[in-house]
Scaffold this motif. Structure first.
Motif, PDB file in Angstrom:
ATOM      1  N   MET A  43       0.831  -1.199   0.000  1.00 27.94           N
ATOM      2  CA  MET A  43       0.000   0.000   0.000  1.00 27.94           C
ATOM      3  C   MET A  43       0.874   1.261   0.000  1.00 27.94           C
ATOM      4  O   MET A  43       0.644   2.204  -0.766  1.00 27.94           O
ATOM      5  CB  MET A  43      -0.912   0.001   1.226  1.00 27.94           C
ATOM      6  CG  MET A  43      -1.780   1.250   1.377  1.00 27.94           C
ATOM      7  SD  MET A  43      -2.562   1.347   3.010  1.00 27.94           S
ATOM      8  CE  MET A  43      -1.141   1.841   4.018  1.00 27.94           C
ATOM      9  N   ILE A  44       1.893   1.280   0.862  1.00 25.23           N
ATOM     10  CA  ILE A  44       2.775   2.445   0.957  1.00 25.23           C
ATOM     11  C   ILE A  44       3.553   2.633  -0.354  1.00 25.23           C
ATOM     12  O   ILE A  44       3.711   3.769  -0.832  1.00 25.23           O
ATOM     13  CB  ILE A  44       3.736   2.289   2.158  1.00 25.23           C
ATOM     14  CG1 ILE A  44       2.943   2.333   3.470  1.00 25.23           C
ATOM     15  CG2 ILE A  44       4.804   3.385   2.151  1.00 25.23           C
ATOM     16  CD1 ILE A  44       3.766   1.984   4.702  1.00 25.23           C
TER      17      ILE A  44
ATOM     18  N   ARG B 229       4.350   5.596  -5.508  1.00 23.89           N
ATOM     19  CA  ARG B 229       4.373   5.644  -6.977  1.00 23.89           C
ATOM     20  C   ARG B 229       3.408   6.699  -7.499  1.00 23.89           C
ATOM     21  O   ARG B 229       3.690   7.398  -8.471  1.00 23.89           O
ATOM     22  CB  ARG B 229       4.019   4.262  -7.563  1.00 23.89           C
ATOM     23  CG  ARG B 229       5.131   3.237  -7.457  1.00 23.89           C
ATOM     24  CD  ARG B 229       4.841   2.018  -8.298  1.00 23.89           C
ATOM     25  NE  ARG B 229       3.638   1.310  -7.865  1.00 23.89           N
ATOM     26  CZ  ARG B 229       3.638   0.317  -6.982  1.00 23.89           C
ATOM     27  NH1 ARG B 229       4.774  -0.080  -6.436  1.00 23.89           N
ATOM     28  NH2 ARG B 229       2.511  -0.283  -6.645  1.00 23.89           N
ATOM     29  N   GLN B 230       2.249   6.806  -6.853  1.00 23.61           N
ATOM     30  CA  GLN B 230       1.227   7.743  -7.313  1.00 23.61           C
ATOM     31  C   GLN B 230       1.483   9.168  -6.845  1.00 23.61           C
ATOM     32  O   GLN B 230       1.226  10.133  -7.573  1.00 23.61           O
ATOM     33  CB  GLN B 230      -0.153   7.275  -6.833  1.00 23.61           C
ATOM     34  CG  GLN B 230      -1.306   8.075  -7.433  1.00 23.61           C
ATOM     35  CD  GLN B 230      -2.660   7.471  -7.102  1.00 23.61           C
ATOM     36  OE1 GLN B 230      -2.736   6.463  -6.399  1.00 23.61           O
ATOM     37  NE2 GLN B 230      -3.722   8.064  -7.607  1.00 23.61           N
ATOM     38  N   TYR B 231       1.989   9.298  -5.616  1.00 19.35           N
ATOM     39  CA  TYR B 231       2.232  10.618  -5.032  1.00 19.35           C
ATOM     40  C   TYR B 231       3.678  10.670  -4.528  1.00 19.35           C
ATOM     41  O   TYR B 231       3.971  10.163  -3.439  1.00 19.35           O
ATOM     42  CB  TYR B 231       1.264  10.886  -3.871  1.00 19.35           C
ATOM     43  CG  TYR B 231      -0.187  10.677  -4.221  1.00 19.35           C
ATOM     44  CD1 TYR B 231      -0.893  11.644  -4.947  1.00 19.35           C
ATOM     45  CD2 TYR B 231      -0.852   9.515  -3.843  1.00 19.35           C
ATOM     46  CE1 TYR B 231      -2.225  11.452  -5.273  1.00 19.35           C
ATOM     47  CE2 TYR B 231      -2.189   9.315  -4.159  1.00 19.35           C
ATOM     48  CZ  TYR B 231      -2.864  10.288  -4.879  1.00 19.35           C
ATOM     49  OH  TYR B 231      -4.187  10.086  -5.205  1.00 19.35           O
ATOM     50  N   HIS B 232       4.533  11.267  -5.299  1.00 17.56           N
ATOM     51  CA  HIS B 232       5.960  11.296  -4.977  1.00 17.56           C
ATOM     52  C   HIS B 232       6.207  11.908  -3.598  1.00 17.56           C
ATOM     53  O   HIS B 232       5.706  12.994  -3.286  1.00 17.56           O
ATOM     54  CB  HIS B 232       6.729  12.100  -6.031  1.00 17.56           C
ATOM     55  CG  HIS B 232       8.188  12.203  -5.753  1.00 17.56           C
ATOM     56  ND1 HIS B 232       9.041  11.132  -5.864  1.00 17.56           N
ATOM     57  CD2 HIS B 232       8.947  13.257  -5.333  1.00 17.56           C
ATOM     58  CE1 HIS B 232      10.256  11.518  -5.538  1.00 17.56           C
ATOM     59  NE2 HIS B 232      10.235  12.795  -5.214  1.00 17.56           N
ATOM     60  N   GLY B 233       6.976  11.193  -2.761  1.00 15.13           N
ATOM     61  CA  GLY B 233       7.355  11.716  -1.455  1.00 15.13           C
ATOM     62  C   GLY B 233       6.333  11.521  -0.357  1.00 15.13           C
ATOM     63  O   GLY B 233       6.535  12.001   0.761  1.00 15.13           O
ATOM     64  N   ARG B 234       5.235  10.800  -0.633  1.00 20.19           N
ATOM     65  CA  ARG B 234       4.200  10.652   0.384  1.00 20.19           C
ATOM     66  C   ARG B 234       4.728   9.943   1.631  1.00 20.19           C
ATOM     67  O   ARG B 234       4.393  10.328   2.757  1.00 20.19           O
ATOM     68  CB  ARG B 234       2.996   9.901  -0.180  1.00 20.19           C
ATOM     69  CG  ARG B 234       1.974   9.533   0.890  1.00 20.19           C
ATOM     70  CD  ARG B 234       0.639   9.161   0.323  1.00 20.19           C
ATOM     71  NE  ARG B 234      -0.112  10.340  -0.122  1.00 20.19           N
ATOM     72  CZ  ARG B 234      -1.403  10.305  -0.466  1.00 20.19           C
ATOM     73  NH1 ARG B 234      -2.068   9.171  -0.438  1.00 20.19           N
ATOM     74  NH2 ARG B 234      -2.010  11.397  -0.860  1.00 20.19           N
ATOM     75  N   SER B 235       5.531   8.896   1.464  1.00 22.42           N
ATOM     76  CA  SER B 235       6.003   8.161   2.643  1.00 22.42           C
ATOM     77  C   SER B 235       6.898   9.040   3.513  1.00 22.42           C
ATOM     78  O   SER B 235       6.864   8.933   4.745  1.00 22.42           O
ATOM     79  CB  SER B 235       6.744   6.884   2.234  1.00 22.42           C
ATOM     80  OG  SER B 235       7.851   7.181   1.403  1.00 22.42           O
ATOM     81  N   GLU B 236       7.681   9.927   2.880  1.00 23.97           N
ATOM     82  CA  GLU B 236       8.509  10.848   3.662  1.00 23.97           C
ATOM     83  C   GLU B 236       7.644  11.806   4.484  1.00 23.97           C
ATOM     84  O   GLU B 236       7.947  12.101   5.646  1.00 23.97           O
ATOM     85  CB  GLU B 236       9.443  11.660   2.752  1.00 23.97           C
ATOM     86  CG  GLU B 236      10.678  10.920   2.273  1.00 23.97           C
ATOM     87  CD  GLU B 236      10.416  10.072   1.043  1.00 23.97           C
ATOM     88  OE1 GLU B 236       9.251  10.030   0.572  1.00 23.97           O
ATOM     89  OE2 GLU B 236      11.373   9.440   0.548  1.00 23.97           O
ATOM     90  N   ILE B 237       6.548  12.264   3.888  1.00 23.33           N
ATOM     91  CA  ILE B 237       5.637  13.168   4.601  1.00 23.33           C
ATOM     92  C   ILE B 237       4.974  12.442   5.774  1.00 23.33           C
ATOM     93  O   ILE B 237       4.876  12.984   6.889  1.00 23.33           O
ATOM     94  CB  ILE B 237       4.567  13.724   3.635  1.00 23.33           C
ATOM     95  CG1 ILE B 237       5.225  14.613   2.578  1.00 23.33           C
ATOM     96  CG2 ILE B 237       3.497  14.513   4.403  1.00 23.33           C
ATOM     97  CD1 ILE B 237       4.299  15.011   1.445  1.00 23.33           C
ATOM     98  N   MET B 238       4.551  11.195   5.542  1.00 21.09           N
ATOM     99  CA  MET B 238       3.911  10.420   6.614  1.00 21.09           C
ATOM    100  C   MET B 238       4.900  10.140   7.731  1.00 21.09           C
ATOM    101  O   MET B 238       4.553  10.210   8.918  1.00 21.09           O
ATOM    102  CB  MET B 238       3.340   9.114   6.041  1.00 21.09           C
ATOM    103  CG  MET B 238       2.168   9.331   5.094  1.00 21.09           C
ATOM    104  SD  MET B 238       1.346   7.791   4.606  1.00 21.09           S
ATOM    105  CE  MET B 238       2.648   6.968   3.681  1.00 21.09           C
ATOM    106  N   PHE B 239       6.137   9.827   7.372  1.00 19.38           N
ATOM    107  CA  PHE B 239       7.140   9.565   8.393  1.00 19.38           C
ATOM    108  C   PHE B 239       7.414  10.823   9.213  1.00 19.38           C
ATOM    109  O   PHE B 239       7.556  10.757  10.441  1.00 19.38           O
ATOM    110  CB  PHE B 239       8.438   9.068   7.752  1.00 19.38           C
ATOM    111  CG  PHE B 239       9.467   8.602   8.744  1.00 19.38           C
ATOM    112  CD1 PHE B 239       9.428   7.315   9.259  1.00 19.38           C
ATOM    113  CD2 PHE B 239      10.458   9.457   9.175  1.00 19.38           C
ATOM    114  CE1 PHE B 239      10.367   6.890  10.185  1.00 19.38           C
ATOM    115  CE2 PHE B 239      11.405   9.049  10.105  1.00 19.38           C
ATOM    116  CZ  PHE B 239      11.358   7.760  10.608  1.00 19.38           C
TER     117      PHE B 239
END
Length: 273
Positions: A230-231, A236-246
Motif C-alpha cells: 500500500m505504501i 508511486r502515485q504521489y511522490h514523497g508521500r512516505s517521507e511526509i507520513m514519516f
C-alpha cells in the motif's frame, strides 16, 4: 573471510553514486543516534545479526561511524541460530570472522518449540519473535551489554504504524529507543531515518551473505506485506508521500487528537477577557 563485494565491477559514475549512498546512510544513522542519544561513551552495543540485509548494513554503518565518533563504544555482533531446517551453517559466522570484532553465535532450538506450540500452516512470527527477543535479552546480560541495536529502518517504522492503526486501533509504532519492560535493557534502532531502498542497494553492491527467507515460512507476514505494498503504491502515485507520513510521526499534536489520558481536555477552560 567476508564475501567479496561488487565494487570492482562498478563504473566511475556508479562509484560516485555509491559514495553518495554511503554518505546518505551514515548521515541518516548519525542523525538518529544524535536525536535520540542512542550511543554514549563506554557503551557495549550488541548488534543483532539476523542474517538479513538490514542487520549487515547496520553493522557496516555502525563500524563506519565508530571510526569518527566523538565517543568510544564497542560493537559485539550476535547471531541467533534457531535451528530451522535448511539453515546455512557458517554463512553468517564466516562474515563476522572477517570483521575482526568480538562476536557470538547463539544456538537455541527455537524451531522445535514453535512446531510443538503452533499447528502447521499457522503464522509463527509472533512466537518466534518473542522467543528470539527473550534469548537475546538474556545474552545481553551475560555479555555485559549496555545497548541492543536492531536493524529496523524508516519503512519498517511506518509500516508498523499502519499495522497498529488498521488492525489494533492504536497510534503507535517501533520507537527509535526503548527501555524494556523490566528496565534491564535499552534497545536502539540506529537506521530509524534510513530508507529500505538505500539498504537494498548497499546489500546488492556489498553482496552480503544473506540467510534465505525461504528457510522460514513465517517470515513474510501477510498483513505486513499488504501494508508495505500500500505504501509503495502511494509513493508511486504521489511522490514523497512516505517521507511526509514519516515526518508526521515526529510532529504530534496531542491537543488535536482524542486521548484524554494524554491531554487534559476535561479541565480545559477559557481564561476569559
Amino acid at each position: 573471510m567476508q564475501t567479496e563485494n561488487r565494487m570492482d565491477n562498478l563504473s566511475q559514475k556508479q562509484i560516485y553514486n555509491f559514495n553518495k549512498l554511503q554518505k546518505r546512510l551514515r548521515h541518516g544513522a548519525g542523525r538518529a543516534i544524535a536525536d535520540f542519544n542512542m550511543i554514549e561513551d563506554g557503551d557495549r552495543i550488541m548488534v543483532c545479526m539476523s542474517g538479513g540485509k538490514d542487520s549487515y548494513a547496520l553493522l557496516e554503518i555502525l563500524q563506519s561511524l565508530q571510526r569518527s565518533a566523538p565517543v568510544d563504544f564497542t560493537l559485539i555482533p550476535v547471531h541467533l541460530n534457531g535451528i530451522f531446517p535448511g539453515y546455512p551453517e557458517g554463512l553468517v559466522e564466516n562474515y563476522l570472522k572477517g570483521t575482526g570484532l568480538e562476536y557470538h553465535i547463539i544456538k537455541e532450538d527455537i524451531y522445535s518449540i514453535i512446531t510443538d506450540k503452533i499447528p502447521s500452516g499457522q503464522n509463527i512470527c509472533s512466537l518466534c519473535s518473542r522467543l528470539r527477543r527473550g534469548i537475546l535479552y538474556r545474552c545481553a546480560g551475560e555479555f555485559n551489554i549496555t545497548k541492543i541495536a536492531l536493524g529496523h529502518h524508516a519503512d519498517d517504522i511506518l509500516t508498523t504504524f499502519f499495522l497498529n492503526l488498521f488492525y489494533a486501533g492504536k497510534l503507535k509504532t517501533m520507537p527509535p529507543k526503548l527501555l524494556t519492560d523490566d528496565g534491564a535493557h535499552v534497545v536502539i534502532r540506529p537506521l530509524a531515518y534510513c530508507r529500505e531502498r538505500d539498504l537494498i542497494r548497499l546489500s546488492e553492491i556489498r553482496n552480503y551473505p544473506l540467510v534465505p527467507k525461504a528457510m522460514c515460512n513465517g517470515v513474510e507476514n501477510k498483513m505486513r506485506g499488504e501494508i508495505e505494498n500500500m505504501i509503495k503504491a502511494w509513493d508511486r502515485q504521489y511522490h514523497g508521500r512516505s517521507e511526509i507520513m514519516f515526518k508526521a510521526l515526529k510532529d504530534i499534536s496531542l491537543s488535536h487528537l482524542l486521548d484524554g489520558s494524554k491531554y487534559d481536555f476535561k479541565n480545559l477552560k477559557s481564561v476569559g477577557k
